[in-house]
Design a protein around this motif. Structure first.
Motif, PDB file in Angstrom:
ATOM      1  N   ARG A  60       0.501  -8.440   3.970  1.00 12.56           N
ATOM      2  CA  ARG A  60       1.956  -8.410   4.163  1.00 12.56           C
ATOM      3  C   ARG A  60       2.597  -7.338   3.289  1.00 12.56           C
ATOM      4  O   ARG A  60       3.483  -6.614   3.727  1.00 12.56           O
ATOM      5  N   ALA A  61       2.126  -7.244   2.044  1.00 10.64           N
ATOM      6  CA  ALA A  61       2.654  -6.233   1.129  1.00 10.64           C
ATOM      7  C   ALA A  61       2.348  -4.829   1.637  1.00 10.64           C
ATOM      8  O   ALA A  61       3.179  -3.924   1.521  1.00 10.64           O
ATOM      9  N   SER A  62       1.169  -4.645   2.231  1.00 13.20           N
ATOM     10  CA  SER A  62       0.805  -3.313   2.724  1.00 13.20           C
ATOM     11  C   SER A  62       1.649  -2.901   3.921  1.00 13.20           C
ATOM     12  O   SER A  62       1.898  -1.714   4.130  1.00 13.20           O
ATOM     13  N   VAL A  63       2.116  -3.868   4.689  1.00 14.93           N
ATOM     14  CA  VAL A  63       2.995  -3.572   5.827  1.00 14.93           C
ATOM     15  C   VAL A  63       4.370  -3.138   5.317  1.00 14.93           C
ATOM     16  O   VAL A  63       4.994  -2.244   5.877  1.00 14.93           O
ATOM     17  N   SER A  71       4.965  -1.783   2.398  1.00 13.49           N
ATOM     18  CA  SER A  71       4.865  -0.613   1.535  1.00 13.49           C
ATOM     19  C   SER A  71       3.796   0.319   2.084  1.00 13.49           C
ATOM     20  O   SER A  71       2.711  -0.116   2.435  1.00 13.49           O
ATOM     21  N   ASP A  72       4.094   1.584   2.137  1.00 15.27           N
ATOM     22  CA  ASP A  72       3.116   2.526   2.679  1.00 15.27           C
ATOM     23  C   ASP A  72       2.178   3.061   1.600  1.00 15.27           C
ATOM     24  O   ASP A  72       1.440   4.006   1.822  1.00 15.27           O
ATOM     25  N   ASN A  73       2.189   2.429   0.420  1.00 12.56           N
ATOM     26  CA  ASN A  73       1.315   2.906  -0.643  1.00 12.56           C
ATOM     27  C   ASN A  73       0.283   1.868  -1.080  1.00 12.56           C
ATOM     28  O   ASN A  73      -0.163   1.868  -2.216  1.00 12.56           O
ATOM     29  N   LEU A  74      -0.124   0.986  -0.171  1.00 11.63           N
ATOM     30  CA  LEU A  74      -1.125  -0.045  -0.466  1.00 11.63           C
ATOM     31  C   LEU A  74      -2.136  -0.095   0.662  1.00 11.63           C
ATOM     32  O   LEU A  74      -1.766  -0.225   1.835  1.00 11.63           O
ATOM     33  N   GLU A  75      -3.409   0.023   0.318  1.00 16.45           N
ATOM     34  CA  GLU A  75      -4.484  -0.018   1.302  1.00 16.45           C
ATOM     35  C   GLU A  75      -5.467  -1.117   0.899  1.00 16.45           C
ATOM     36  O   GLU A  75      -5.914  -1.172  -0.251  1.00 16.45           O
ATOM     37  N   ILE A  76      -5.794  -1.994   1.848  1.00 18.24           N
ATOM     38  CA  ILE A  76      -6.649  -3.147   1.593  1.00 18.24           C
ATOM     39  C   ILE A  76      -8.020  -2.902   2.219  1.00 18.24           C
ATOM     40  O   ILE A  76      -8.122  -2.524   3.387  1.00 18.24           O
TER      41      ILE A  76
END
Length: 97
Positions: free
Chosen positions: A27-30, A32-37
């Motif tokens: 959810r956080a990655s959606v 924010s465009d600076n998080l990759e899981i």
């Protein structure tokens, strides 16, 4: 700068812990465009069985992404899962690094 988070899945992981961790991070990655899981299997098989028989398909095999630099590692528990994490030299190396 994109932050990279590794969620390694070991056979016998605790499903509820994995779902909680991965759901919040996805959810956080959606937002924010600076998080990759990176959800990764310790084994060569992408399909990993949890402690209660629920199977989750990982996105990666750990050996294929072991050279990446990760900003964080989130570990789902479970007795068997943690035992399998502790027995895996690759994930231990990544954690120590």
């Amino acid at each position: 700068m994109i932050k990279k988070v590794l969620i390694p899945l070991a056979q016998g992981f605790e499903e509820a812990e994995f779902i909680g961790i991965s759901d919040i991070l996805k959810r956080a990655s959606v937002l924010s465009d600076n998080l990759e899981i990176f959800i990764s299997s310790l084994d060569k098989e992408l399909l990993v069985s949890g402690a209660h028989g629920i199977k989750i398909k990982a996105d990666f095999v750990l050996d294929n992404i072991k050279d990446k630099e990760f900003d964080a590692i989130a570990l789902a528990g479970g007795f068997e899962g943690m035992s399998n994490l502790k027995a895996n030299a690759t994930i231990l190396s990544i954690i120590k690094k």
